[in-house]
Write a protein that holds these residues in place. Structure first.
Motif, mmCIF file in Angstrom:
data_model
loop_
_atom_site.group_PDB
_atom_site.id
_atom_site.type_symbol
_atom_site.label_atom_id
_atom_site.label_comp_id
_atom_site.label_asym_id
_atom_site.label_seq_id
_atom_site.Cartn_x
_atom_site.Cartn_y
_atom_site.Cartn_z
ATOM 1 N N ILE A 55 42.714 42.664 33.096
ATOM 2 C CA ILE A 55 42.316 42.834 34.493
ATOM 3 C C ILE A 55 43.364 43.669 35.219
ATOM 4 C CG2 ILE A 55 41.837 41.677 36.682
ATOM 5 C CD1 ILE A 55 39.711 41.124 34.600
ATOM 6 N N ARG A 56 42.905 44.681 35.950
ATOM 7 C CA ARG A 56 43.789 45.489 36.791
ATOM 8 C C ARG A 56 43.251 45.436 38.213
ATOM 9 N NH1 ARG A 56 44.469 51.088 33.340
ATOM 10 N NH2 ARG A 56 45.167 50.169 31.370
ATOM 11 N N VAL A 57 44.073 45.008 39.140
ATOM 12 C CA VAL A 57 43.653 44.832 40.534
ATOM 13 C C VAL A 57 44.436 45.770 41.444
ATOM 14 C CG1 VAL A 57 43.384 43.192 42.438
ATOM 15 C CG2 VAL A 57 43.117 42.407 40.069
ATOM 16 N N ASP A 58 43.707 46.513 42.276
ATOM 17 C CA ASP A 58 44.351 47.404 43.246
ATOM 18 C C ASP A 58 43.339 47.748 44.336
ATOM 19 O OD1 ASP A 58 46.979 49.256 43.455
ATOM 20 O OD2 ASP A 58 45.249 50.352 44.220
ATOM 21 N N GLN A 60 31.554 29.404 47.801
ATOM 22 C CA GLN A 60 30.380 29.028 47.026
ATOM 23 C C GLN A 60 30.018 30.118 46.032
ATOM 24 O OE1 GLN A 60 26.776 28.489 49.318
ATOM 25 N NE2 GLN A 60 25.903 27.100 47.816
ATOM 26 N N GLU A 61 30.106 31.371 46.485
ATOM 27 C CA GLU A 61 29.790 32.501 45.615
ATOM 28 C C GLU A 61 30.810 32.622 44.493
ATOM 29 O OE1 GLU A 61 27.566 35.774 44.315
ATOM 30 O OE2 GLU A 61 27.139 34.217 45.787
ATOM 31 N N ALA A 62 32.083 32.390 44.804
ATOM 32 C CA ALA A 62 33.130 32.454 43.785
ATOM 33 C C ALA A 62 32.923 31.373 42.733
ATOM 34 C CB ALA A 62 34.507 32.301 44.438
ATOM 35 N N SER A 63 32.549 30.170 43.188
ATOM 36 C CA SER A 63 32.291 29.075 42.258
ATOM 37 C C SER A 63 31.115 29.398 41.353
ATOM 38 C CB SER A 63 32.010 27.786 43.037
ATOM 39 O OG SER A 63 31.686 26.727 42.154
ATOM 40 N N LYS A 116 38.948 41.877 46.429
ATOM 41 C CA LYS A 116 37.822 40.994 46.765
ATOM 42 C C LYS A 116 37.055 40.594 45.512
ATOM 43 C CE LYS A 116 33.723 40.489 49.653
ATOM 44 N NZ LYS A 116 32.853 41.098 50.703
ATOM 45 N N ASP A 117 36.797 41.548 44.624
ATOM 46 C CA ASP A 117 36.089 41.230 43.385
ATOM 47 C C ASP A 117 36.921 40.305 42.500
ATOM 48 O OD1 ASP A 117 33.412 42.602 43.101
ATOM 49 O OD2 ASP A 117 34.629 44.304 43.700
ATOM 50 N N ALA A 118 38.233 40.534 42.468
ATOM 51 C CA ALA A 118 39.103 39.667 41.678
ATOM 52 C C ALA A 118 39.039 38.231 42.179
ATOM 53 C CB ALA A 118 40.539 40.185 41.717
ATOM 54 N N SER A 119 39.013 38.076 43.509
ATOM 55 C CA SER A 119 38.918 36.745 44.099
ATOM 56 C C SER A 119 37.595 36.085 43.754
ATOM 57 C CB SER A 119 39.088 36.839 45.623
ATOM 58 O OG SER A 119 38.932 35.575 46.227
ATOM 59 N N LEU A 120 36.507 36.829 43.866
ATOM 60 C CA LEU A 120 35.183 36.283 43.567
ATOM 61 C C LEU A 120 35.043 35.935 42.086
ATOM 62 C CD1 LEU A 120 32.909 38.627 45.726
ATOM 63 C CD2 LEU A 120 33.377 36.207 46.120
ATOM 64 N N ALA A 121 35.681 36.728 41.236
ATOM 65 C CA ALA A 121 35.612 36.481 39.794
ATOM 66 C C ALA A 121 36.588 35.399 39.352
ATOM 67 C CB ALA A 121 35.891 37.768 39.023
ATOM 68 N N GLY A 122 37.542 35.048 40.226
ATOM 69 C CA GLY A 122 38.530 34.030 39.882
ATOM 70 C C GLY A 122 39.556 34.505 38.881
ATOM 71 N N VAL A 135 43.164 37.321 38.146
ATOM 72 C CA VAL A 135 44.308 37.948 38.799
ATOM 73 C C VAL A 135 44.773 39.153 37.983
ATOM 74 C CG1 VAL A 135 45.101 35.817 39.883
ATOM 75 C CG2 VAL A 135 45.926 36.416 37.600
ATOM 76 N N ASP A 136 45.536 40.004 38.617
ATOM 77 C CA ASP A 136 46.046 41.210 37.974
ATOM 78 C C ASP A 136 46.868 40.855 36.739
ATOM 79 O OD1 ASP A 136 46.549 44.101 37.991
ATOM 80 O OD2 ASP A 136 48.628 43.544 38.396
ATOM 81 N N GLY A 137 46.591 41.546 35.622
ATOM 82 C CA GLY A 137 47.319 41.325 34.392
ATOM 83 C C GLY A 137 46.710 40.278 33.482
ATOM 84 N N GLN A 138 45.776 39.498 33.997
ATOM 85 C CA GLN A 138 45.128 38.462 33.185
ATOM 86 C C GLN A 138 44.241 39.098 32.120
ATOM 87 O OE1 GLN A 138 42.953 35.643 35.577
ATOM 88 N NE2 GLN A 138 41.906 34.716 33.829
ATOM 89 N N GLU A 139 44.097 38.429 30.988
ATOM 90 C CA GLU A 139 43.174 38.874 29.953
ATOM 91 C C GLU A 139 41.966 37.947 29.910
ATOM 92 O OE1 GLU A 139 44.844 39.489 26.110
ATOM 93 O OE2 GLU A 139 45.925 41.303 26.722
ATOM 94 N N VAL A 140 40.785 38.533 29.806
ATOM 95 C CA VAL A 140 39.544 37.774 29.765
ATOM 96 C C VAL A 140 38.699 38.260 28.593
ATOM 97 C CG1 VAL A 140 39.518 37.383 32.263
ATOM 98 C CG2 VAL A 140 38.387 39.413 31.311
ATOM 99 N N SER A 141 37.617 37.550 28.338
ATOM 100 C CA SER A 141 36.613 38.008 27.384
ATOM 101 C C SER A 141 35.376 38.434 28.166
ATOM 102 C CB SER A 141 36.248 36.898 26.398
ATOM 103 O OG SER A 141 37.339 36.588 25.567
ATOM 104 N N VAL A 142 34.633 39.355 27.580
ATOM 105 C CA VAL A 142 33.466 39.931 28.245
ATOM 106 C C VAL A 142 32.308 39.980 27.261
ATOM 107 C CG1 VAL A 142 32.543 42.067 29.226
ATOM 108 C CG2 VAL A 142 34.817 41.295 29.885
ATOM 109 N N ILE A 143 31.120 39.613 27.736
ATOM 110 C CA ILE A 143 29.928 39.631 26.888
ATOM 111 C C ILE A 143 28.961 40.710 27.354
ATOM 112 C CG2 ILE A 143 27.841 38.355 26.258
ATOM 113 C CD1 ILE A 143 29.399 35.828 26.194
ATOM 114 N N ALA A 144 28.457 41.474 26.391
ATOM 115 C CA ALA A 144 27.372 42.417 26.648
ATOM 116 C C ALA A 144 26.075 41.757 26.184
ATOM 117 C CB ALA A 144 27.608 43.722 25.903
ATOM 118 N N ASP A 145 25.224 41.375 27.118
ATOM 119 C CA ASP A 145 23.995 40.669 26.782
ATOM 120 C C ASP A 145 22.874 41.653 26.456
ATOM 121 O OD1 ASP A 145 24.921 38.003 27.099
ATOM 122 O OD2 ASP A 145 24.869 38.251 29.266
#
Length: 216
Positions: free
Chosen positions: A184-187, A19-22, A154-160, A162-172
């Motif tokens: 994204i770097r996961v370790d 539920q939290e991940a969703s 754990k954070d990668a799972s909650l954020a949905g 994976v390692d190596g993926q590229e995302v966009s990020v907003i500074a509000d």
């Protein structure tokens, strides 16, 4: 009875995590920012060339992933013999030496530093490093670090993500900046933190400790 309780407890926890991940996927995952200044990574051989035979880096501040900011600093010199002093070395020593700077630094030094992931230095810009006991010249090794987010699994799972993926990020904040091509770097050794350089931080009015939101 105890086994049933354990199974039910695990099922409840898994349902809550899903539920939290969703929820995080819909609203964007919040990530703290670390604004990274220029710094140097060195091999042990280069440490000794710059500071003397047998010299070992000494720890000033512990960082994530087993790294540390050392007490040792050097001067970096570009192609036009322009220099920047007091550039901190990060430890421990690595298999390859590299210098990470901002675009503003690259212009000042007169070096064509490409935007690269840390460690990807093939064909990157040359630079000289001056220490108290010597000088080294890197034919390649000077880069502008690609913006990225460190995450434990754990954070990668909650954020949905994976390692190596590229995302966009907003500074509000009042600048309302969107950062694209954030890797994204996961370790297991990582703590949750996005890293940008000082140019990016200044342009977006972001300081270390501020938070941003991942959008996919």
């Amino acid at each position: 009875m105890n086994n049933n309780v354990a199974v039910i407890t695990r099922m409840v926890i898994e349902a809550m995590e899903k539920q939290e991940a969703s929820k995080n996927s819909e609203n964007g995952y919040m990530v703290p920012i670390g604004v990274s200044g220029r710094h140097v990574h060195l091999t042990q051989e280069h440490v000794e060339e710059l500071f003397g035979k047998g010299y070992q880096l000494t720890q000033k501040k512990e960082l994530m992933g087993g790294q540390f900011a050392s007490n040792e600093v050097v001067t970096i010199v570009g192609l036009k013999l322009r220099a920047i002093e007091n550039v901190r070395i990060l430890g421990p020593v690595r298999k390859g030496s590299q210098v990470e700077i901002s675009k503003t630094d690259a212009i000042k030094l007169g070096v064509p530093a490409p935007i690269r992931e840390s460690g990807d230095i093939k064909g990157s810009a040359p630079i000289s490093i001056v220490g108290p006991k010597g000088v080294i010249y890197l034919k390649e090794g000077c880069i502008i670090a690609k913006r990225h987010i460190h995450m434990p699994p754990k954070d990668a799972s909650l954020a949905g993500v994976v390692d190596g993926q590229e995302v966009s990020v907003i500074a509000d904040n009042e600048r309302g900046t969107t950062f694209n091509h954030v890797q994204i770097r996961v370790d297991d050794s990582f703590t949750l933190e996005m890293h940008i350089d000082t140019d990016e931080g200044n342009a977006a009015n972001i300081r270390t400790g501020d938070t941003v939101r991942i959008i996919k």
